[in-house]
Motif scaffolding. Structure first.
Motif, PDB file in Angstrom:
ATOM      1  N   TYR A 195      45.145  18.487  18.087  1.00 19.55           N
ATOM      2  CA  TYR A 195      44.682  18.025  16.772  1.00 19.55           C
ATOM      3  C   TYR A 195      45.780  18.151  15.717  1.00 19.55           C
ATOM      4  CZ  TYR A 195      39.831  17.578  18.365  1.00 19.55           C
ATOM      5  OH  TYR A 195      38.680  17.185  19.011  1.00 19.55           O
TER       6      TYR A 195
ATOM      7  N   GLU B   7      42.442   7.490   8.692  1.00 16.17           N
ATOM      8  CA  GLU B   7      41.183   7.739   9.399  1.00 16.17           C
ATOM      9  C   GLU B   7      41.394   8.700  10.568  1.00 16.17           C
ATOM     10  OE1 GLU B   7      39.612   3.961  10.642  1.00 16.17           O
ATOM     11  OE2 GLU B   7      39.398   3.250   8.574  1.00 16.17           O
TER      12      GLU B   7
ATOM     13  N   ASP C 281      42.161  12.217   9.332  1.00 14.65           N
ATOM     14  CA  ASP C 281      40.957  12.858   8.814  1.00 14.65           C
ATOM     15  C   ASP C 281      40.006  13.285   9.929  1.00 14.65           C
ATOM     16  OD1 ASP C 281      42.032  12.527   6.307  1.00 14.65           O
ATOM     17  OD2 ASP C 281      40.759  10.814   5.777  1.00 14.65           O
ATOM     18  N   LYS C 282      39.917  12.491  10.996  1.00 13.85           N
ATOM     19  CA  LYS C 282      39.092  12.885  12.142  1.00 13.85           C
ATOM     20  C   LYS C 282      39.619  14.171  12.768  1.00 13.85           C
ATOM     21  CE  LYS C 282      37.480   8.382  13.863  1.00 13.85           C
ATOM     22  NZ  LYS C 282      37.566   7.464  15.015  1.00 13.85           N
TER      23      LYS C 282
ATOM     24  N   GLN D  76      38.936  17.092  10.482  1.00  9.88           N
ATOM     25  CA  GLN D  76      37.521  17.468  10.507  1.00  9.88           C
ATOM     26  C   GLN D  76      37.199  18.289  11.752  1.00  9.88           C
ATOM     27  OE1 GLN D  76      35.378  17.037   8.023  1.00  9.88           O
ATOM     28  NE2 GLN D  76      33.840  18.151   9.171  1.00  9.88           N
ATOM     29  N   GLU D  77      37.724  17.872  12.880  1.00 15.69           N
ATOM     30  CA  GLU D  77      37.505  18.629  14.121  1.00 15.69           C
ATOM     31  C   GLU D  77      38.081  20.042  14.011  1.00 15.69           C
ATOM     32  OE1 GLU D  77      35.800  17.932  16.904  1.00 15.69           O
ATOM     33  OE2 GLU D  77      35.172  16.005  16.098  1.00 15.69           O
TER      34      GLU D  77
ATOM     35  N   LEU E 131      40.916  11.452  21.099  1.00 20.53           N
ATOM     36  CA  LEU E 131      41.444  11.109  19.784  1.00 20.53           C
ATOM     37  C   LEU E 131      42.957  10.881  19.859  1.00 20.53           C
ATOM     38  CD1 LEU E 131      40.686  10.584  16.854  1.00 20.53           C
ATOM     39  CD2 LEU E 131      41.050  13.016  16.396  1.00 20.53           C
TER      40      LEU E 131
END
Length: 143
Positions: free
Chosen positions: A9, A48, A51-52, A55-56, A124
């Motif tokens: 991430y 996007e 941000d994903k 958030q994770e 992701l």
């Protein structure tokens, strides 16, 4: 959150952040409206994906990626130097393709190094890599 997931991430966030910074640095130099629109769309998608990943990380109580001022400065300085004498659409497209290839390489290295990452982080990462590959194909027409 497992360490490998957190590392993936963070790499996604870093990669997307570098793409955004490259586009922000190049945007004032653009003269082709269609090309500017293409880069704006890419910037939105990078946002996007970043941000994903963020958030994770927050949901998993992991530490998010913090941009390094030196690497930002190096990226911007490199782009400024590369476009000092040539701001043609073709040259800027070439710069973006090189940046996205660097991003792809760093994501492959992260996926190979952090092999115990779960499905969500890996998916992701692959989404980001697919996006960068598609972007490269779209940018080729501007060369």
């Amino acid at each position: 959150m497992r360490g490998d997931d957190a590392a993936i991430y963070r790499e996604i966030q870093k990669n997307a952040e570098m793409g955004i910074k490259a586009i922000e640095t190049l945007t004032p130099k653009l003269s082709d409206d269609a090309f500017a629109l293409q880069l704006s769309r890419q910037e939105l998608k990078y946002s996007e994906l970043r941000d994903k990943a963020r958030q994770e990380m927050l949901e998993g109580r992991g530490e998010t990626y913090q941009a390094n001022g030196v690497s930002d400065l190096m990226l911007k300085g490199s782009i400024q130097a590369n476009t000092l004498l040539n701001t043609s659409t073709s040259h800027i497209a070439e710069i973006m393709i090189k940046e996205e290839n660097r991003g792809l390489t760093s994501m492959w290295k992260a996926l190979n190094h952090f092999g115990n990452a779960g499905n969500a982080s890996t998916e992701l990462a692959r989404e980001l890599m697919d996006f960068e590959e598609e972007s490269i194909e779209k940018l080729k027409k501007y060369l």
